[in-house]
Motif scaffolding. Structure first.
Motif, PDB file in Angstrom:
ATOM      1  N   ALA A 214       0.360  -1.255   0.243  1.00 59.57           N
ATOM      2  CA  ALA A 214       0.062   0.298  -0.022  1.00 59.57           C
ATOM      3  C   ALA A 214       0.932   1.468  -0.443  1.00 59.57           C
ATOM      4  N   ALA A 215       0.422   2.223  -0.569  1.00 62.94           N
ATOM      5  CA  ALA A 215       0.810   3.699  -0.599  1.00 62.94           C
ATOM      6  C   ALA A 215       0.543   4.702  -0.864  1.00 62.94           C
ATOM      7  N   ILE A 216       0.664   6.148  -0.593  1.00 65.36           N
ATOM      8  CA  ILE A 216       0.318   7.053  -0.547  1.00 65.36           C
ATOM      9  C   ILE A 216       1.277   8.584  -1.011  1.00 65.36           C
ATOM     10  N   GLU A 217       0.754   8.712  -1.872  1.00 64.80           N
ATOM     11  CA  GLU A 217       1.939   9.906  -2.260  1.00 64.80           C
ATOM     12  C   GLU A 217       2.194  11.231  -1.292  1.00 64.80           C
ATOM     13  N   ARG A 218       3.752  10.803  -0.884  1.00 64.79           N
ATOM     14  CA  ARG A 218       4.546  11.872  -0.570  1.00 64.79           C
ATOM     15  C   ARG A 218       4.575  11.343   1.349  1.00 64.79           C
ATOM     16  N   VAL A 219       3.772  10.171   1.539  1.00 60.36           N
ATOM     17  CA  VAL A 219       3.316  10.320   2.943  1.00 60.36           C
ATOM     18  C   VAL A 219       4.391   8.753   3.321  1.00 60.36           C
ATOM     19  N   GLY A 220       4.021   7.647   2.746  1.00 64.73           N
ATOM     20  CA  GLY A 220       4.715   6.386   2.473  1.00 64.73           C
ATOM     21  C   GLY A 220       4.259   5.387   1.903  1.00 64.73           C
ATOM     22  N   GLU A 221       4.857   3.799   2.377  1.00 61.74           N
ATOM     23  CA  GLU A 221       4.702   2.893   1.758  1.00 61.74           C
ATOM     24  C   GLU A 221       4.396   2.248   3.096  1.00 61.74           C
ATOM     25  N   LEU A 222       3.625   0.986   2.954  1.00 55.74           N
ATOM     26  CA  LEU A 222       3.144   0.020   3.947  1.00 55.74           C
ATOM     27  C   LEU A 222       3.356  -1.634   2.950  1.00 55.74           C
ATOM     28  N   THR A 223       3.771  -2.596   3.459  1.00 57.51           N
ATOM     29  CA  THR A 223       3.970  -4.128   3.197  1.00 57.51           C
ATOM     30  C   THR A 223       4.048  -4.825   3.955  1.00 57.51           C
ATOM     31  N   LEU A 224       2.819  -5.966   3.756  1.00 56.14           N
ATOM     32  CA  LEU A 224       2.722  -6.883   4.678  1.00 56.14           C
ATOM     33  C   LEU A 224       2.718  -8.151   3.887  1.00 56.14           C
ATOM     34  N   GLN A 225       2.824  -9.327   4.370  1.00 54.87           N
ATOM     35  CA  GLN A 225       2.524 -10.593   4.307  1.00 54.87           C
ATOM     36  C   GLN A 225       1.639 -11.565   5.577  1.00 54.87           C
ATOM     37  N   VAL A 226       0.631 -11.313   3.980  1.00 56.52           N
ATOM     38  CA  VAL A 226      -0.476 -12.363   5.363  1.00 56.52           C
ATOM     39  C   VAL A 226      -0.584 -13.810   5.367  1.00 56.52           C
ATOM     40  N   CYS A 227      -0.131 -14.314   6.311  1.00 55.65           N
ATOM     41  CA  CYS A 227       0.675 -15.472   6.722  1.00 55.65           C
ATOM     42  C   CYS A 227      -0.760 -16.237   7.408  1.00 55.65           C
ATOM     43  N   LYS A 228      -0.722 -17.078   7.606  1.00 55.41           N
ATOM     44  CA  LYS A 228      -1.772 -19.123   8.241  1.00 55.41           C
ATOM     45  C   LYS A 228      -2.043 -18.433   9.700  1.00 55.41           C
ATOM     46  N   PRO A 229      -3.081 -18.149   9.874  1.00 51.96           N
ATOM     47  CA  PRO A 229      -3.570 -18.372  11.573  1.00 51.96           C
ATOM     48  C   PRO A 229      -2.252 -19.501  12.121  1.00 51.96           C
TER      49      PRO A 229
END
Length: 230
Positions: A214-229
């Motif tokens: 996920a990203a928002i211009e000038r704000v930053g980025e966010l990266t996630l890995q979806v893991c099994k419960p």
């Protein structure tokens, strides 16, 4: 002061470019704040009064691993601009609201859509769908002092490098300053409050093994890995 048990850890978010952290008091969320998302959820686009819900402060997720939650088979992503407040008050005027903003972050409102749908049909509260553990992934906070008042900025989310959400925060039905003003009519806002400001269209389900960016211009980025419960 002495407590009978150990005091809970203060929820906080790192401030980008510093060694400082922003302590979080409350998490407020705005529902259906982009016309295209209203339409995709079956609503009629329009400028109806905003509605709000909350997540607990310890729902924030700073780790890159998002553990797929229990009791659901339909968890959806919703990328959102997050606004962090360094001051607050009651009945704040729209024209004064921006001075209470400390900074901005990239957030994802994770929603157990199946449980939300069941709650809606039964006329029950949404907490089990929206306020579960780690349901509020967030990036570091970028101070407003570094980038100024944010009124236009692209916002996007990719899953496995395939774009699902793409818009601009200027497309919000209610702007950031209007959200702060409206929210302050219902709650007294304080330093440490953060507000998830709504998501554009393209929300969709996630599966273990998928990777989110996920990203928002000038704000930053966010990266996630979806893991099994576990």
């Amino acid at each position: 002061m002495s407590f009978v048990i150990a005091a809970p850890k203060q929820a906080s978010v790192p401030v980008k470019g510093t060694h400082l952290r922003f302590p979080v008091r409350r998490i407020y969320c705005v529902g259906r704040n982009y016309h295209d998302h209203v339409a995709e959820m079956g609503g009629i686009p329009g400028r109806e009064p905003p509605f709000f819900f909350q997540k607990p402060a310890d729902a924030l997720l700073l780790d890159e691993n998002f553990l797929y939650p229990s009791a659901s088979n339909d968890v959806h992503h919703e990328v959102e601009l997050v606004v962090a407040l360094h001051s607050g008050g009651k009945n704040l005027a729209v024209e004064d609201a921006s001075r209470h903003i400390y900074g901005y972050a990239v957030g994802i409102d994770m929603t157990r859509r199946d449980l939300q749908g069941e709650a809606k049909k039964a006329g029950k509260p949404w907490e089990v769908a929206n306020a579960f553990d780690h349901s509020a992934p967030i990036s570091g906070i970028t101070p407003k002092a570094d980038i100024g008042l944010l009124e236009r900025a692209s916002i996007s989310l990719h899953v496995n490098k395939v774009q699902r959400q793409n818009s601009d925060i200027s497309e919000m039905i209610w702007s950031v300053t209007e959200i702060i003003s409206e929210l302050s009519k219902l709650f007294e806002l304080h330093a440490g409050d953060v507000i998830f400001t709504g998501t554009p269209s393209g929300v969709g389900p996630l599966q273990p093994g998928e990777r989110i960016h996920a990203a928002i211009e000038r704000v930053g980025e966010l990266t996630l890995q979806v893991c099994k419960p576990s």
